[in-house]
Design an enzyme around this catalytic site. Structure first.
Site, mmCIF file in Angstrom:
data_model
loop_
_atom_site.group_PDB
_atom_site.id
_atom_site.type_symbol
_atom_site.label_atom_id
_atom_site.label_comp_id
_atom_site.label_asym_id
_atom_site.label_seq_id
_atom_site.Cartn_x
_atom_site.Cartn_y
_atom_site.Cartn_z
ATOM 1 N N ARG A 46 0.847 -1.023 0.104
ATOM 2 C CA ARG A 46 0.022 -0.007 -0.151
ATOM 3 C C ARG A 46 0.873 1.191 0.115
ATOM 4 O O ARG A 46 0.898 2.184 -0.647
ATOM 5 C CB ARG A 46 -0.786 -0.195 1.378
ATOM 6 C CG ARG A 46 -2.169 0.410 1.233
ATOM 7 C CD ARG A 46 -3.205 0.064 2.360
ATOM 8 N NE ARG A 46 -2.301 -0.293 3.344
ATOM 9 C CZ ARG A 46 -2.948 -1.125 4.484
ATOM 10 N NH1 ARG A 46 -4.135 -1.179 4.609
ATOM 11 N NH2 ARG A 46 -2.255 -1.464 5.493
ATOM 12 N N GLY A 188 2.769 -8.678 17.637
ATOM 13 C CA GLY A 188 2.427 -8.987 16.063
ATOM 14 C C GLY A 188 1.433 -10.227 15.867
ATOM 15 O O GLY A 188 1.616 -10.298 14.852
ATOM 16 N N ASP A 202 -11.701 -15.460 14.634
ATOM 17 C CA ASP A 202 -10.231 -16.052 13.880
ATOM 18 C C ASP A 202 -10.401 -17.590 13.973
ATOM 19 O O ASP A 202 -10.204 -18.285 13.050
ATOM 20 C CB ASP A 202 -9.179 -15.179 14.434
ATOM 21 C CG ASP A 202 -7.615 -15.787 13.558
ATOM 22 O OD1 ASP A 202 -7.490 -15.438 12.607
ATOM 23 O OD2 ASP A 202 -7.093 -16.583 14.315
ATOM 24 N N LYS A 206 -10.725 -20.588 11.325
ATOM 25 C CA LYS A 206 -9.854 -21.627 10.813
ATOM 26 C C LYS A 206 -10.402 -22.830 11.182
ATOM 27 O O LYS A 206 -10.209 -24.125 10.397
ATOM 28 C CB LYS A 206 -8.592 -21.463 11.792
ATOM 29 C CG LYS A 206 -7.739 -20.148 11.682
ATOM 30 C CD LYS A 206 -6.924 -19.975 12.759
ATOM 31 C CE LYS A 206 -5.985 -18.872 12.560
ATOM 32 N NZ LYS A 206 -5.332 -18.258 13.638
HETATM 33 P P1 NAP Z 1 -0.145 -6.934 7.714
HETATM 34 O O1 NAP Z 1 1.406 -6.859 8.319
HETATM 35 O O2 NAP Z 1 -0.875 -5.924 8.070
HETATM 36 O O3 NAP Z 1 0.410 -6.756 6.134
HETATM 37 C C1 NAP Z 1 -0.416 -6.736 5.116
HETATM 38 C C2 NAP Z 1 0.402 -6.059 3.879
HETATM 39 O O4 NAP Z 1 -0.684 -5.850 2.897
HETATM 40 C C3 NAP Z 1 1.088 -4.720 3.926
HETATM 41 O O5 NAP Z 1 2.337 -4.881 3.418
HETATM 42 C C4 NAP Z 1 0.169 -3.767 3.341
HETATM 43 O O6 NAP Z 1 1.064 -2.707 2.817
HETATM 44 C C5 NAP Z 1 -0.201 -4.720 2.235
HETATM 45 N N1 NAP Z 1 -1.487 -4.047 1.682
HETATM 46 C C6 NAP Z 1 -2.714 -4.016 2.203
HETATM 47 N N2 NAP Z 1 -3.776 -3.691 1.461
HETATM 48 C C7 NAP Z 1 -3.257 -3.660 0.192
HETATM 49 C C8 NAP Z 1 -3.705 -3.187 -1.225
HETATM 50 N N3 NAP Z 1 -5.094 -2.635 -1.389
HETATM 51 N N4 NAP Z 1 -2.815 -3.019 -2.183
HETATM 52 C C9 NAP Z 1 -1.605 -3.518 -1.885
HETATM 53 N N5 NAP Z 1 -1.040 -3.889 -0.756
HETATM 54 C C10 NAP Z 1 -1.753 -3.839 0.155
HETATM 55 O O7 NAP Z 1 -0.603 -8.362 7.610
HETATM 56 P P2 NAP Z 1 -0.102 -9.634 7.621
HETATM 57 O O8 NAP Z 1 -0.028 -9.861 9.526
HETATM 58 O O9 NAP Z 1 1.384 -9.816 7.105
HETATM 59 O O10 NAP Z 1 -1.104 -10.753 7.483
HETATM 60 C C11 NAP Z 1 -1.485 -11.148 5.904
HETATM 61 C C12 NAP Z 1 -2.376 -12.223 5.959
HETATM 62 O O11 NAP Z 1 -2.136 -13.341 6.486
HETATM 63 C C13 NAP Z 1 -3.788 -12.011 6.456
HETATM 64 O O12 NAP Z 1 -4.511 -12.513 5.782
HETATM 65 C C14 NAP Z 1 -3.605 -12.879 8.013
HETATM 66 O O13 NAP Z 1 -4.866 -13.047 8.415
HETATM 67 C C15 NAP Z 1 -2.910 -13.871 7.496
HETATM 68 N N6 NAP Z 1 -1.976 -14.388 8.416
HETATM 69 C C16 NAP Z 1 -1.255 -13.693 9.243
HETATM 70 C C17 NAP Z 1 -0.651 -14.239 10.341
HETATM 71 C C18 NAP Z 1 0.354 -13.550 11.220
HETATM 72 O O14 NAP Z 1 1.108 -14.028 12.296
HETATM 73 N N7 NAP Z 1 0.603 -12.283 11.048
HETATM 74 C C19 NAP Z 1 -0.571 -15.656 10.355
HETATM 75 C C20 NAP Z 1 -1.125 -16.244 9.541
HETATM 76 C C21 NAP Z 1 -1.907 -16.064 8.381
HETATM 77 P P3 NAP Z 1 1.784 -1.699 3.695
HETATM 78 O O15 NAP Z 1 2.927 -2.694 4.197
HETATM 79 O O16 NAP Z 1 2.508 -0.637 2.434
HETATM 80 O O17 NAP Z 1 0.899 -1.085 4.552
HETATM 81 N N1 HSE Z 2 -4.208 -13.623 15.103
HETATM 82 C C1 HSE Z 2 -3.923 -14.788 14.835
HETATM 83 C C2 HSE Z 2 -3.744 -15.617 16.282
HETATM 84 C C3 HSE Z 2 -2.653 -14.905 14.022
HETATM 85 O O1 HSE Z 2 -3.573 -15.163 17.060
HETATM 86 O O2 HSE Z 2 -3.564 -16.682 15.899
HETATM 87 C C4 HSE Z 2 -2.474 -16.257 13.204
HETATM 88 O O3 HSE Z 2 -3.543 -16.739 12.371
#
Ligand code: NAP
Ligand code: HSE
Length: 446
Positions: A46, A188, A202, A206
């Site tokens: 973004r 995080g 959430d 799952k």
């Molecule tokens: P995050 O840190 O918020 O990262 C989201 C990324 O997407 C950021 O880089 C953001 O850009 C980019 N973005 C958002 N909207 C956009 C758009 N319209 N166009 C282009 N780029 C866009 O999220 P995350 O924690 O990595 O999670 C990503 C996915 O993985 C989610 O579906 C989440 O549920 C899943 N997930 C996360 C975890 C975890 O531990 N974090 C574990 C399992 C699954 P900017 O950086 O520029 O803001």
């Molecule tokens: N918010 C989620 C958790 C991230 O706490 O398990 C991983 O899906």
């Protein structure tokens, strides 16, 4: 020359950043193991000016997902943006172009999985989602492939790291709910909107995905019963400990026997639910602490199995994304579509999802009552009239005063019957506030 598979990344945050870094750091390892190279040729974020702690070459960087998805050099699209609107549009567009997609987005799959898997089939493009459940634990592959010869009898998982972290610190340190939630956000693993974690949504996303794979049909989000951990207080954690239990937020998929003549569905079915429950301290799930996840699966051939690991965070989740990327690249090389179909009904046909109202459980109940003679008798009389047996009742010392806690352990009762009885108990003149009701999980059941 070694074949190269070009990747288009959507998102460069916690997970996208870790995937990007791992792909460059482990390029040789992956090439040696897979016999092909994985290369990021386009990546959308973004805010291109944001300091991410790693460098995205200008030739690769985009701010519009369409530039990535429609790039003819991109062979595989990796959706790591989160959300359910833009991500849905982007994944559908990629699939319509016949491009395989890897996603970690459990909220999106829960809301639109049926549509996305149908689009993948129609356009002969695969959809991979290992990272959507339990972060680094490869539980999707285990259920779909490793346990393919089994019927799943029961699955119980600690699949939300944030809730497990909060409950663990409340138990081990007597910490306060709000303080620990703030720590989970800092570390995080909490979602951007933490109510997704603490209200159980959430975990429900799952659990619905796991139930769909285990039982071969799409379990809709409205078929998943959801309760979060807001009502669990320190006193419940302490009382559970005294009784030999630990409170965990569980995702549960289990077979429910037919209850002849009761309810609208007097036939066997499955329960798909998320709720905080008392787990016996001698069961392995009771010792899964902090942000760790674990999924216990009972198959009819294999028996009990347990899969444990980090359920959130950049590297563990990226590990699962890399696993999907390896599959996507190899499937592309072998022109393999729908190699393991997403949802195939068991030979015995589509199961039906039993509403929580009809599922029976044992219960832990905490009442706050005015400390005077005859209160226990009135509570017991309401439960007796509802045909709910009491297995133990106690009033812990050290709470003397006007209103005191009373803990009841109840025998098996259907949820609807228990709720009705609790509403009557809450109206008794000596009872203060809303009773706290938690299930006691019978881990041998299902
Ligand atoms: P995050 O840190 O918020 O990262 C989201 C990324 O997407 C950021 O880089 C953001 O850009 C980019 N973005 C958002 N909207 C956009 C758009 N319209 N166009 C282009 N780029 C866009 O999220 P995350 O924690 O990595 O999670 C990503 C996915 O993985 C989610 O579906 C989440 O549920 C899943 N997930 C996360 C975890 C975890 O531990 N974090 C574990 C399992 C699954 P900017 O950086 O520029 O803001
Ligand atoms: N918010 C989620 C958790 C991230 O706490 O398990 C991983 O899906």
């Amino acid at each position: 020359m070694m074949q190269q598979v070009n990747l288009g990344l959507l998102g460069g945050g916690t997970v996208g950043g870790a995937v990007f870094a791992a792909l460059s750091e482990r390029a040789e390892l992956l090439a040696a193991r897979l016999g092909l190279r994985l290369s990021v040729v386009s990546m959308a974020v973004r805010d291109p000016g944001r300091d991410r702690g790693f460098h995205i070459p200008a030739s690769v960087l985009a701010t519009d997902w369409k530039a990535v998805v429609h790039n003819p050099n991109v062979h595989v699209v990796v959706e790591l943006m989160g959300g359910t609107t833009t991500s849905r549009e982007a994944i559908l567009a990629a699939l319509q172009h016949g491009k395989p997609v890897v996603t970690a987005n459990k909220a999106l799959l829960s809301a639109h999985g049926e549509e996305l898997f149908a689009a993948a089939r129609t356009h002969r493009a695969n959809l991979y989602y290992e990272a959507s459940v339990a972060g680094g634990i490869p539980v999707i592959k285990i259920l779909r492939e490793s346990l393919v010869g089994n019927r799943t009898l029961a699955l119980r998982g600690i699949v939300n790291g944030t809730c497990n972290y909060i409950l663990t610190r409340m138990k081990l340190e007597g910490a306060d709910f709000a303080d620990v939630l703030a720590d989970a956000q800092r570390l995080g693993f909490a979602e951007a909107d933490p109510s997704l974690d603490i209200d159980g949504h959430d975990a429900a996303h799952k659990t619905g995905i796991l139930a769909s794979i285990a039982h071969g049909f799409w379990v809709r989000p409205d078929q998943v019963h959801v309760e979060g951990i807001r009502l669990v207080s320190r006193i419940d954690i302490q009382m559970a400990e005294r009784l030999g239990y630990t409170i965990k937020l569980l995702g549960v998929v289990k077979n429910v026997p037919a209850r002849a003549g009761k309810g609208r569905h007097p036939k066997p079915g499955i329960l798909v639910a998320v709720y905080p429950a008392l787990v016996r301290n001698d069961h392995v799930l009771a010792s899964v602490n902090h942000a760790f996840n674990a999924v216990a699966v009972r198959g009819d051939m294999v028996g009990e199995t347990l899969f444990y690991g980090r359920g959130a965070g950049g590297n563990p989740t990226a590990s699962s994304v890399l696993s999907d990327l390896a599959d996507a690249a190899l499937d592309l090389r072998h022109d393999s579509h729908d190699r393991v179909p997403a949802f195939v009904p068991h030979a015995r046909g589509k199961a039906h999802v039993v509403p929580m109202a009809e599922a029976a459980s044992r219960y832990y109940v905490r009442l706050t009552v005015i400390d005077r003679p005859g209160v226990f008798a009135r509570v017991a009389s309401v439960l007796g009239a509802a045909k709910i047996g009491i297995s133990s009742i106690f009033q812990p010392e050290g709470h003397e005063g006007e209103a005191v806690p009373v803990i009841l352990m109840l025998h098996d009762a259907p949820h609807a019957v228990l709720q009705k009885a609790m509403a009557r108990i809450a109206r008794l003149p000596a009872v203060r506030g809303v009773p706290t009701v938690l299930r006691v999980e019978d881990t041998d059941e299902g």
